[in-house]
Design a protein around this motif. Structure first.
Motif, mmCIF file in Angstrom:
data_model
loop_
_atom_site.group_PDB
_atom_site.id
_atom_site.type_symbol
_atom_site.label_atom_id
_atom_site.label_comp_id
_atom_site.label_asym_id
_atom_site.label_seq_id
_atom_site.Cartn_x
_atom_site.Cartn_y
_atom_site.Cartn_z
ATOM 1 N N ARG A 1 0.826 -1.215 0.000
ATOM 2 C CA ARG A 1 0.000 0.000 0.000
ATOM 3 C C ARG A 1 0.858 1.262 0.000
ATOM 4 N N ALA A 2 2.017 1.207 0.648
ATOM 5 C CA ALA A 2 2.921 2.359 0.607
ATOM 6 C C ALA A 2 3.433 2.593 -0.809
ATOM 7 N N ASP A 3 3.773 1.503 -1.517
ATOM 8 C CA ASP A 3 4.198 1.655 -2.911
ATOM 9 C C ASP A 3 3.073 2.219 -3.769
ATOM 10 N N ALA A 4 1.846 1.747 -3.520
ATOM 11 C CA ALA A 4 0.707 2.259 -4.277
ATOM 12 C C ALA A 4 0.472 3.740 -3.986
ATOM 13 N N ALA A 5 0.672 4.142 -2.724
ATOM 14 C CA ALA A 5 0.513 5.553 -2.385
ATOM 15 C C ALA A 5 1.555 6.408 -3.104
ATOM 16 N N GLY A 6 2.791 5.898 -3.205
ATOM 17 C CA GLY A 6 3.819 6.629 -3.935
ATOM 18 C C GLY A 6 3.467 6.792 -5.405
ATOM 19 N N GLN A 7 2.943 5.727 -6.013
ATOM 20 C CA GLN A 7 2.537 5.811 -7.415
ATOM 21 C C GLN A 7 1.367 6.771 -7.595
ATOM 22 N N ARG A 8 0.417 6.725 -6.655
ATOM 23 C CA ARG A 8 -0.748 7.602 -6.763
ATOM 24 C C ARG A 8 -0.345 9.074 -6.632
ATOM 25 N N VAL A 9 0.554 9.364 -5.710
ATOM 26 C CA VAL A 9 0.991 10.746 -5.540
ATOM 27 C C VAL A 9 1.794 11.198 -6.755
ATOM 28 N N ALA A 10 2.634 10.308 -7.302
ATOM 29 C CA ALA A 10 3.382 10.677 -8.504
ATOM 30 C C ALA A 10 2.432 10.992 -9.660
ATOM 31 N N LEU A 11 1.352 10.201 -9.784
ATOM 32 C CA LEU A 11 0.362 10.488 -10.821
ATOM 33 C C LEU A 11 -0.353 11.816 -10.552
ATOM 34 N N ASP A 12 -0.646 12.093 -9.270
ATOM 35 C CA ASP A 12 -1.273 13.373 -8.935
ATOM 36 C C ASP A 12 -0.361 14.540 -9.310
ATOM 37 N N VAL A 13 0.936 14.389 -9.045
ATOM 38 C CA VAL A 13 1.875 15.452 -9.409
ATOM 39 C C VAL A 13 1.913 15.639 -10.921
ATOM 40 N N TRP A 14 1.975 14.526 -11.651
ATOM 41 C CA TRP A 14 2.010 14.612 -13.110
ATOM 42 C C TRP A 14 0.731 15.254 -13.655
ATOM 43 N N THR A 15 -0.417 14.809 -13.146
ATOM 44 C CA THR A 15 -1.690 15.366 -13.610
ATOM 45 C C THR A 15 -1.806 16.839 -13.251
ATOM 46 N N SER A 16 -1.422 17.202 -12.041
ATOM 47 C CA SER A 16 -1.500 18.596 -11.631
ATOM 48 C C SER A 16 -0.535 19.464 -12.440
#
Length: 500
Positions: free
Chosen positions: A382-397
């Motif tokens: 879940r920590a790895d998934a959170a890192g991927q999700r935040v990276a996607l949020d940064v890219w999208t933003s």
């Protein structure tokens, strides 16, 4: 102990330094008017029975009116009020306090346990053929000490787990604060945009009124027909409808913003105006810099990693629960004989080391260790998934900010062209060489360009707020202190960390 806010002092200091906002919250305080004396006068009927005059009722303390809340004047003031009154951040602050207490409780495992007992016994022993019955009364006190000296790492793993849970609780508080700051920022810039849009529509209404007056003047001079007047009047009604919608949306957003700040939805807010110009060149860091910043500072990622570390520590503790332990145990006691009399008191004591080696306790400990390890692996995933999700949020933003910047540049060109076209169409119509349709079309294009420029500025600031949240920052772009004018200087939002 706790600050006067539901957020920790560390989070408050970081937000004040980075964003000029205070992470406030409320520790419950009790008004002095709520304290009443426990000594009350007797009832009047009881006083009459004893022949005493009824005492006068004690003066009741007057309730103190709450101090008026200063009217917010900026985005920082709104965030300050929101954090002071929003219950979710206050709940995360209490969660962090509970986690700190739990960490202290786990550290108590390193301390010895001391127990004291006192007894008063009366005993009677039955007699037999060669023995007479006897009765005795004794009183005694004893104390025992137990100190776990060595457990091969089980206690340390439990303490580590509690420490990581404390870190996760504090990061959850930080994430709640960042989410609230983002929500206030979004509503704030949407409100400023809606209010600026209403001002732009008022300008369009005045232009439509001018066009209607010109059409009526030309009709009276015999240079236009009634069709020109009706078309101008229709255009004026359409613009008025758009203005009414914009004013209603601005009022709705003002109520939402006031509610976020803990105020009444009907509160008047004078919190600045939308910047007339926004410098998009100063807020364009590279994607790699933002991804590195998010990995290091985003509270969601850090919290997921802390929870994974806590699960790993619990797994270590479960795997070492069946390992040998070495303890020191000591006890001392003294017994006094009350009956029969004449007997001397007795004193006893013992001290020694106790080695406990679990041999077989069923398969429960083994399964507990397997379950704890599987839980730790799931937390790490879940920590790895959170890192991927935040990276996607940064890219999208980031892409949203880039698109908003390009849209803002285009809207500036569109507004300049539409304003020039409207001026030319108005001049041609006033000179009698243009038609009413050309004038109305130019004014409609100018109205659209003005609305698009306002929305582009508001959307850009909202996109910037989303990007700062995704990258783990709490920056507050500043709004103009007064109504924007065409001659106002350019207003630049603060650049992200790592921006050249």
């Amino acid at each position: 102990m706790p600050p006067p806010t539901p957020s920790s002092s560390a989070v408050r200091g970081a937000a004040v330094a980075a964003s000029a906002l205070a992470l406030l919250g409320a520790c419950g305080t009790v008004s002095p008017s709520l304290y009443v004396s426990s000594r009350t006068a007797p009832p009047r009927d009881v006083a009459r029975k004893v022949g005493a005059p009824a005492p006068a009722a004690p003066p009741q303390p007057q309730p103190q009116a709450p101090e008026p809340v200063p009217a917010p004047r900026s985005l920082a003031d709104l965030v300050d009020l929101a954090l002071a009154r929003e219950p979710a951040t206050r709940a995360t602050w209490h969660d962090a306090r509970a986690a700190a207490a739990q960490a202290g409780s786990q550290r108590s495992l390193y301390w010895p346990s001391l127990e004291a007992t006192a007894s008063l016994l009366r005993q009677r022993s039955g007699g037999g053929p060669n023995r007479a019955s006897s009765t005795s009364t004794t009183a005694g006190a004893s104390a025992s000490l137990t100190w776990l000296l060595l457990d091969l790492g089980a206690r340390g793993a439990l303490v580590d787990a509690a420490d990581r849970l404390l870190v996760a609780a504090r990061l959850a508080e930080h994430a709640a604060v960042a989410d609230l700051v983002l929500q206030v920022q979004q509503t704030y810039f949407q409100y400023l945009g809606a209010r600026a849009l209403a001002e732009a529509e008022k300008t369009s209404v005045r232009q439509a009124e001018t066009s209607l007056a010109a059409a009526e003047a030309r009709r009276q001079a015999g240079l236009a027909t009634i069709a020109d007047v009706l078309q101008a009047r229709t255009a004026l009604s359409q613009v008025q409808l758009v203005l009414q919608q914009a004013e209603g949306q601005a009022l709705a957003l003002r109520g939402a913003l006031a509610t976020l700040a803990g105020l009444s939805p009907t509160a008047e807010l004078e919190v600045g105006a939308l910047p007339a110009e926004v410098d998009t060149a100063r807020a364009r860091p590279t994607v790699d810099e933002l991804l590195a910043l998010a990995a290091a500072r985003n509270p969601d990622v850090a919290r997921a990693r802390a929870l994974a570390d806590a699960a790993d520590a619990r797994a270590r503790a479960a795997s070492r629960a069946a390992w040998p332990t070495l303890s020191f145990q000591a006890s001392a006691g003294r017994t006094h004989y009350l009956a029969p009399e004449g007997l001397d008191p007795t004193t006893s004591w013992s001290a020694g080391l106790v080695l406990r080696v679990p041999m077989f306790e069923g398969l429960g400990p083994a399964y507990d260790a397997l379950a704890a390890r599987a839980t730790a692996d799931a937390a790490r995933a879940r920590a790895d998934a959170a890192g991927q999700r935040v990276a996607l949020d940064v890219w999208t933003s980031y892409q949203g900010l880039s698109s908003a910047g390009r849209r803002l540049e285009t809207s500036r060109d569109l507004l300049a062209s539409a304003r020039a076209s409207s001026d030319v169409a108005r001049g041609r119509y006033q000179e009698g060489v243009g038609s009413i349709l050309d004038l109305l079309n130019a004014q409609s294009a100018l109205e659209t360009a003005q609305a698009e420029n306002v929305r582009a500025r508001s959307d850009y600031l909202v996109a910037l707020a989303q990007l700062t949240r995704a990258s783990g920052r709490l920056d507050l772009p500043a709004a103009a202190p007064a109504a924007p004018a065409p001659s106002d200087p350019q207003v630049a939002p603060p650049a992200l960390e790592g921006t050249p």
